[in-house]
Design a protein around this motif. Sequence first.
Motif, short mmCIF file in Angstrom:
data_model
loop_
_atom_site.label_atom_id
_atom_site.label_comp_id
_atom_site.label_asym_id
_atom_site.label_seq_id
_atom_site.Cartn_x
_atom_site.Cartn_y
_atom_site.Cartn_z
N LEU A 35 0.47 -1.34 -0.02
CA LEU A 35 -0.18 0.10 0.07
C LEU A 35 0.82 1.25 0.03
O LEU A 35 0.62 2.11 -0.73
N GLU A 36 1.82 1.37 1.01
CA GLU A 36 2.92 2.26 0.86
C GLU A 36 3.51 2.57 -0.45
O GLU A 36 3.72 3.78 -0.77
N VAL A 63 -2.75 8.37 9.03
CA VAL A 63 -3.39 8.12 10.35
C VAL A 63 -4.52 7.01 10.68
O VAL A 63 -4.84 6.68 11.67
N ARG A 64 -4.99 6.30 9.35
CA ARG A 64 -5.78 5.19 9.47
C ARG A 64 -5.67 4.36 8.25
O ARG A 64 -5.74 4.97 7.42
N HIS A 65 -5.52 3.24 8.55
CA HIS A 65 -5.80 2.16 7.49
C HIS A 65 -7.14 1.42 7.69
O HIS A 65 -7.27 0.96 8.69
N GLU A 66 -7.76 1.06 6.74
CA GLU A 66 -8.78 -0.27 6.77
C GLU A 66 -8.58 -0.96 5.64
O GLU A 66 -8.61 -0.55 4.29
N ILE A 67 -8.27 -2.25 6.13
CA ILE A 67 -7.85 -3.26 5.02
C ILE A 67 -8.82 -4.17 5.38
O ILE A 67 -9.03 -4.96 6.21
N ASP A 68 -9.21 -4.94 4.01
CA ASP A 68 -9.91 -6.10 4.08
C ASP A 68 -9.20 -7.05 3.33
O ASP A 68 -9.00 -6.67 1.96
N TYR A 69 -8.62 -8.31 3.79
CA TYR A 69 -8.01 -9.19 3.00
C TYR A 69 -8.76 -10.27 2.76
O TYR A 69 -9.57 -10.70 3.41
N ARG A 97 -8.16 4.95 -1.74
CA ARG A 97 -8.44 3.38 -1.88
C ARG A 97 -7.61 2.85 -2.56
O ARG A 97 -6.85 3.40 -3.56
N PHE A 98 -7.60 1.49 -2.31
CA PHE A 98 -6.50 0.48 -3.09
C PHE A 98 -7.48 -0.63 -3.43
O PHE A 98 -8.33 -1.03 -2.58
N ALA A 112 -8.65 -1.75 0.42
CA ALA A 112 -8.30 -0.80 1.68
C ALA A 112 -8.41 0.63 1.28
O ALA A 112 -8.66 1.01 0.35
N LYS A 113 -8.59 1.26 2.42
CA LYS A 113 -8.82 2.72 2.37
C LYS A 113 -7.80 3.31 3.38
O LYS A 113 -7.86 2.87 4.48
N THR A 114 -7.02 4.16 3.21
CA THR A 114 -6.21 4.95 3.91
C THR A 114 -6.36 6.39 4.11
O THR A 114 -6.64 7.19 3.02
N THR A 115 -6.45 6.89 5.14
CA THR A 115 -6.51 8.27 5.64
C THR A 115 -5.45 8.93 5.82
O THR A 115 -4.63 8.45 6.58
N PHE A 116 -5.02 10.04 5.21
CA PHE A 116 -3.90 10.80 5.27
C PHE A 116 -4.15 11.97 6.14
O PHE A 116 -5.20 12.81 5.80
N VAL A 117 -3.15 12.60 6.80
CA VAL A 117 -3.22 14.05 7.13
C VAL A 117 -2.08 14.86 6.77
O VAL A 117 -0.85 14.25 7.10
#
Length: 149
Positions: A35-36, A63-69, A97-98, A112-117
């Motif tokens: 993801l990174e 600040v947050r990862h939401e991951i569905d494997y 989103r990924f 996945a969804k990642t929130t950045f600040v």
Amino acid sequence: MNWELPSPFVIDIEVTAEDIDGLGHANNAVYVSWLERCAWRHSQFLGLDLVEYRRLDRAMAVVRHEIDYLASAYDGQHLQMATWIVESDQRLKMDRRFQLMRPEDGATLLRAKTTFVCIELSSGRPKRMPAEFVEGYGKALMQPYPLEL
């Protein structure tokens, strides 16, 4: 590829022996590194690399990862990871989103969804996005979009 959203930024991933854990498949932490990698390559493509981050004294920090494997990846497999910038307040926060797919059978292995600040690098504190971030990341911002994973 049958991507869930239009116009993705896509990178190729080769699963290596180092990615495999004791259960015989790619370790969950490796997926996070993918993801990174995908997010960084997309940022670089948009002209926002580490040099530019340092020049601006700003960065987008997770600040947050939401991951569905959804399925496992195995040694030697070729995968593709897609990303989209799906939301930005163009001040402080941004969501990506990924989707990770296996081209040989079209299976989605991860969503996945990642929130950045946005932060100021010199202090580590949240700070308003500079115009370069608003413009650069704004070029990739898609709307309308589904928010749920």
